[in-house]
Enzyme design. Sequence first.
Site, short mmCIF file in Angstrom:
data_model
loop_
_atom_site.label_atom_id
_atom_site.label_comp_id
_atom_site.label_asym_id
_atom_site.label_seq_id
_atom_site.Cartn_x
_atom_site.Cartn_y
_atom_site.Cartn_z
N HIS A 131 0.83 -1.21 0.00
CA HIS A 131 0.00 0.00 0.00
C HIS A 131 0.86 1.25 0.00
O HIS A 131 2.10 1.17 -0.07
CB HIS A 131 -0.99 -0.02 1.17
CG HIS A 131 -0.39 -0.02 2.54
ND1 HIS A 131 0.24 1.07 3.10
CD2 HIS A 131 -0.33 -0.99 3.47
CE1 HIS A 131 0.65 0.78 4.32
NE2 HIS A 131 0.31 -0.49 4.57
N CYS A 143 2.78 -4.62 6.71
CA CYS A 143 2.68 -4.55 5.25
C CYS A 143 3.97 -4.04 4.63
O CYS A 143 4.91 -3.68 5.31
CB CYS A 143 1.54 -3.60 4.86
SG CYS A 143 -0.09 -4.17 5.37
#
Length: 169
Positions: A131, A143
């Site tokens: 992201h 992430c």
Amino acid sequence: MTDWTVSASGQFDFNGQVLRAALGKAGVRPEADKCEGDKATPLGRWPVRRVLYRADRGAAPETALPVRAIRDDDGWCDAPEDPAYNRPVRLPYPASAEALIREDGLYDVIVILGHNDDPPHPGAGSAIFLHCARPDYGPTLGCVALAKPDLLTLLKAMKPGDTLGVVDG
């Protein structure tokens, strides 16, 4: 098929160009040791599944991957005991679930990665996405994050069958 790679030091190899990437607040750990909520990015290689994006913050990214706009009630279940663990859900959801609409811009573009999804193993980590990074490249909760312009450029090159790997080094 392309195997995209980011190093544990946060260097993303994009066709010979090195891009900066943000990783988990707790660093990286072997995929077998990944636990829900540990704030670590798992080492390993996962298929690139699809792209979600905020239509109110920009046009659909140019990519050969499947793309869908994020809806106001989109969430991702992070409750290991729930049957929908590590799956998209509609909010409000009766178990713990992360909202995909965020005000900070981190989820303006999300690439869903195939970490712990075939099938999900309770507690082995959920919502491991690629992201948008914070402007200061602050750490993620597990992430991989790139600057939004870099992520959009990468998506132009990504296609079904590609993988993303996080490797030692």
